[in-house]
Motif scaffolding. Structure first.
Motif, PDB file in Angstrom:
ATOM      1  N   ASP A   1       0.909  -1.183   0.075  1.00 61.13           N
ATOM      2  CA  ASP A   1      -0.042   0.000   0.177  1.00 61.13           C
ATOM      3  C   ASP A   1       0.914   1.157  -0.052  1.00 61.13           C
ATOM      4  OD1 ASP A   1      -2.472   1.229   0.199  1.00 61.13           O
ATOM      5  OD2 ASP A   1      -3.051   0.751   2.152  1.00 61.13           O
ATOM      6  N   THR A   2       0.390   2.487  -0.497  1.00 60.58           N
ATOM      7  CA  THR A   2       1.160   3.720  -0.199  1.00 60.58           C
ATOM      8  C   THR A   2      -0.025   4.683   0.366  1.00 60.58           C
ATOM      9  OG1 THR A   2       0.275   4.235  -2.551  1.00 60.58           O
ATOM     10  CG2 THR A   2       2.288   3.146  -2.476  1.00 60.58           C
ATOM     11  N   ALA A   3       0.701   5.704   0.926  1.00 59.23           N
ATOM     12  CA  ALA A   3       0.000   6.873   1.381  1.00 59.23           C
ATOM     13  C   ALA A   3       0.917   8.136   1.170  1.00 59.23           C
ATOM     14  CB  ALA A   3      -0.227   6.886   2.820  1.00 59.23           C
ATOM     15  N   ASN A   4      -0.036   9.131   0.737  1.00 61.58           N
ATOM     16  CA  ASN A   4       0.558  10.419   0.295  1.00 61.58           C
ATOM     17  C   ASN A   4       1.386  10.986   1.420  1.00 61.58           C
ATOM     18  OD1 ASN A   4      -0.223  10.490  -2.323  1.00 61.58           O
ATOM     19  ND2 ASN A   4      -2.012  11.445  -1.764  1.00 61.58           N
ATOM     20  N   PRO A   5       2.509  11.643   1.225  1.00 66.32           N
ATOM     21  CA  PRO A   5       3.118  12.122   0.002  1.00 66.32           C
ATOM     22  C   PRO A   5       4.127  11.160  -0.586  1.00 66.32           C
ATOM     23  CG  PRO A   5       4.300  13.131   1.690  1.00 66.32           C
ATOM     24  CD  PRO A   5       3.137  12.370   2.331  1.00 66.32           C
ATOM     25  N   TYR A   6       4.544  10.125   0.432  1.00 68.77           N
ATOM     26  CA  TYR A   6       5.433   9.271  -0.172  1.00 68.77           C
ATOM     27  C   TYR A   6       5.705   8.015   0.709  1.00 68.77           C
ATOM     28  CZ  TYR A   6       7.817  12.253   3.130  1.00 68.77           C
ATOM     29  OH  TYR A   6       8.287  13.030   4.458  1.00 68.77           O
ATOM     30  N   PHE A   7       4.866   7.583   1.580  1.00 68.38           N
ATOM     31  CA  PHE A   7       4.755   6.588   2.463  1.00 68.38           C
ATOM     32  C   PHE A   7       4.532   5.335   1.346  1.00 68.38           C
ATOM     33  CE2 PHE A   7       4.020   9.847   5.428  1.00 68.38           C
ATOM     34  CZ  PHE A   7       5.317   9.964   6.104  1.00 68.38           C
ATOM     35  N   GLU A   8       5.336   4.251   1.925  1.00 68.10           N
ATOM     36  CA  GLU A   8       5.083   3.021   1.096  1.00 68.10           C
ATOM     37  C   GLU A   8       5.175   1.811   2.311  1.00 68.10           C
ATOM     38  OE1 GLU A   8       6.906   0.724  -2.734  1.00 68.10           O
ATOM     39  OE2 GLU A   8       8.028   2.375  -1.866  1.00 68.10           O
ATOM     40  N   LEU A   9       4.079   1.136   2.162  1.00 70.01           N
ATOM     41  CA  LEU A   9       4.188  -0.173   3.176  1.00 70.01           C
ATOM     42  C   LEU A   9       4.588  -1.303   2.331  1.00 70.01           C
ATOM     43  CD1 LEU A   9       3.141  -1.462   5.858  1.00 70.01           C
ATOM     44  CD2 LEU A   9       0.903  -1.455   4.952  1.00 70.01           C
ATOM     45  N   MET A  10       5.605  -1.888   2.717  1.00 68.92           N
ATOM     46  CA  MET A  10       6.155  -3.223   2.162  1.00 68.92           C
ATOM     47  C   MET A  10       5.636  -4.458   2.934  1.00 68.92           C
ATOM     48  SD  MET A  10       9.505  -1.604   0.335  1.00 68.92           S
ATOM     49  CE  MET A  10       9.219  -3.054  -0.928  1.00 68.92           C
ATOM     50  N   TYR A  11       5.930  -5.578   2.334  1.00 69.67           N
ATOM     51  CA  TYR A  11       5.806  -6.688   3.134  1.00 69.67           C
ATOM     52  C   TYR A  11       6.291  -7.887   2.560  1.00 69.67           C
ATOM     53  CZ  TYR A  11       2.012  -8.702  -0.027  1.00 69.67           C
ATOM     54  OH  TYR A  11       1.587  -9.228  -1.048  1.00 69.67           O
TER      55      TYR A  11
ATOM     56  N   LEU B   1       4.021  16.884  11.255  1.00 66.14           N
ATOM     57  CA  LEU B   1       3.365  18.143  11.407  1.00 66.14           C
ATOM     58  C   LEU B   1       2.444  18.209  10.226  1.00 66.14           C
ATOM     59  CD1 LEU B   1       3.411  20.945  12.804  1.00 66.14           C
ATOM     60  CD2 LEU B   1       5.421  21.582  11.239  1.00 66.14           C
ATOM     61  N   PHE B   2       1.250  18.842  10.593  1.00 66.03           N
ATOM     62  CA  PHE B   2       0.174  19.237   9.570  1.00 66.03           C
ATOM     63  C   PHE B   2      -0.153  20.637   9.574  1.00 66.03           C
ATOM     64  CE2 PHE B   2       0.020  14.474  10.282  1.00 66.03           C
ATOM     65  CZ  PHE B   2      -0.446  14.083   8.902  1.00 66.03           C
ATOM     66  N   CYS B   3      -0.641  21.227   8.536  1.00 61.28           N
ATOM     67  CA  CYS B   3      -1.328  22.550   8.644  1.00 61.28           C
ATOM     68  C   CYS B   3      -2.429  22.295   7.780  1.00 61.28           C
ATOM     69  CB  CYS B   3      -0.172  23.501   8.032  1.00 61.28           C
ATOM     70  SG  CYS B   3      -0.884  25.246   8.149  1.00 61.28           S
ATOM     71  N   ASP B   4      -3.657  22.562   8.534  1.00 62.06           N
ATOM     72  CA  ASP B   4      -4.849  22.584   7.856  1.00 62.06           C
ATOM     73  C   ASP B   4      -5.315  21.255   7.154  1.00 62.06           C
ATOM     74  OD1 ASP B   4      -5.786  24.917   8.870  1.00 62.06           O
ATOM     75  OD2 ASP B   4      -4.875  26.275   7.304  1.00 62.06           O
ATOM     76  N   GLY B   5      -4.689  20.356   7.631  1.00 64.39           N
ATOM     77  CA  GLY B   5      -4.930  18.802   7.305  1.00 64.39           C
ATOM     78  C   GLY B   5      -3.770  18.537   6.264  1.00 64.39           C
ATOM     79  N   ASP B   6      -3.117  19.399   5.862  1.00 62.57           N
ATOM     80  CA  ASP B   6      -1.959  19.165   4.885  1.00 62.57           C
ATOM     81  C   ASP B   6      -0.656  18.697   5.525  1.00 62.57           C
ATOM     82  OD1 ASP B   6      -3.642  19.583   2.691  1.00 62.57           O
ATOM     83  OD2 ASP B   6      -2.834  21.789   2.645  1.00 62.57           O
TER      84      ASP B   6
ATOM     85  N   THR C   1       5.887  17.825   7.104  1.00 62.34           N
ATOM     86  CA  THR C   1       6.797  17.085   7.384  1.00 62.34           C
ATOM     87  C   THR C   1       6.960  16.014   8.451  1.00 62.34           C
ATOM     88  OG1 THR C   1       9.282  17.317   7.707  1.00 62.34           O
ATOM     89  CG2 THR C   1       7.907  18.564   8.997  1.00 62.34           C
ATOM     90  N   HIS C   2       7.972  15.110   8.254  1.00 62.68           N
ATOM     91  CA  HIS C   2       8.062  14.067   9.552  1.00 62.68           C
ATOM     92  C   HIS C   2       9.456  14.325  10.174  1.00 62.68           C
ATOM     93  CE1 HIS C   2       9.946  11.766   6.042  1.00 62.68           C
ATOM     94  NE2 HIS C   2      10.677  11.278   7.334  1.00 62.68           N
ATOM     95  N   GLU C   3      10.094  15.284   9.777  1.00 62.73           N
ATOM     96  CA  GLU C   3      11.350  15.539  10.250  1.00 62.73           C
ATOM     97  C   GLU C   3      11.392  16.356  11.364  1.00 62.73           C
ATOM     98  OE1 GLU C   3      15.433  18.339   9.021  1.00 62.73           O
ATOM     99  OE2 GLU C   3      13.673  17.949   7.505  1.00 62.73           O
ATOM    100  N   ILE C   4      12.141  15.767  12.312  1.00 61.56           N
ATOM    101  CA  ILE C   4      12.063  16.511  13.676  1.00 61.56           C
ATOM    102  C   ILE C   4      12.732  17.929  13.401  1.00 61.56           C
ATOM    103  CG2 ILE C   4      12.801  16.669  16.141  1.00 61.56           C
ATOM    104  CD1 ILE C   4      12.329  13.646  16.321  1.00 61.56           C
ATOM    105  N   LEU C   5      12.109  19.005  13.776  1.00 61.96           N
ATOM    106  CA  LEU C   5      12.380  20.225  13.405  1.00 61.96           C
ATOM    107  C   LEU C   5      13.406  21.175  14.337  1.00 61.96           C
ATOM    108  CD1 LEU C   5       8.956  21.491  12.194  1.00 61.96           C
ATOM    109  CD2 LEU C   5      10.852  20.775  10.632  1.00 61.96           C
ATOM    110  N   SER C   6      14.432  21.765  13.637  1.00 65.33           N
ATOM    111  CA  SER C   6      15.001  22.416  14.550  1.00 65.33           C
ATOM    112  C   SER C   6      14.402  23.901  14.679  1.00 65.33           C
ATOM    113  CB  SER C   6      16.506  22.926  13.881  1.00 65.33           C
ATOM    114  OG  SER C   6      16.247  23.621  12.771  1.00 65.33           O
ATOM    115  N   GLU C   7      14.874  24.870  15.598  1.00 63.25           N
ATOM    116  CA  GLU C   7      14.183  26.250  15.563  1.00 63.25           C
ATOM    117  C   GLU C   7      14.275  26.866  14.225  1.00 63.25           C
ATOM    118  OE1 GLU C   7      16.493  25.877  19.681  1.00 63.25           O
ATOM    119  OE2 GLU C   7      16.634  24.836  17.769  1.00 63.25           O
ATOM    120  N   LYS C   8      15.451  26.756  13.606  1.00 63.46           N
ATOM    121  CA  LYS C   8      15.570  27.455  12.286  1.00 63.46           C
ATOM    122  C   LYS C   8      14.389  26.936  11.207  1.00 63.46           C
ATOM    123  CE  LYS C   8      19.000  28.927   9.147  1.00 63.46           C
ATOM    124  NZ  LYS C   8      20.501  28.897   8.968  1.00 63.46           N
TER     125      LYS C   8
END
Length: 130
Positions: A10-20, A98-103, A106-113
């Protein structure tokens, strides 16, 4: 993983892929839940879903909450603590998403910058769209 015989289930937006790797050719393929594909339970505004899986979330989540507050932007944080919470989340990557209005942003843990840049891009006037 493909060279080891894994297939995309299966896949999920934007780039996730479930492999088995099927041990039984007649077994059902695994799949993402609809909440991941449709964001059915998404909260509005800036929303961060996270777990304690990564020790950096304990440092950065409160930091990001403070930064958002300084910009008058509401950041809702959802700490995923149980298997059921994780399975009901709108993201397959529950460590930090992190989502904004459902969009999805990122899944990257964010630095302050990096978070500052997101706030400037999404909320140029510093006012939450809540």
């Amino acid at each position: 993983m493909k060279y080891k015989g894994f297939e995309t289930a299966d896949t999920a937006n934007p780039y996730f892929e479930l492999m088995y790797l099927a041990f039984d050719k007649h077994a059902d393929k695994p799949c993402f839940k609809n909440t991941v594909k449709k964001h059915e339970s998404m909260l509005k505004g800036l929303v961060l879903y996270y777990t304690s899986q990564c020790p950096f979330t304990a440092k950065y989540v409160p930091l990001l909450e403070g930064m958002a507050g300084e910009k008058n932007v509401t950041l809702q944080t959802v700490h995923i603590r149980t298997k059921e919470d994780a399975q009901a989340a709108p993201t397959p990557f529950t460590t930090f998403s992190l989502f904004c209005d459902g969009d999805f942003i990122t899944h990257e843990i964010l630095s302050e910058k990096k978070f500052e840049k997101i706030l400037a891009d999404k909320f140029p006037c510093g006012v939450s769209r809540e």
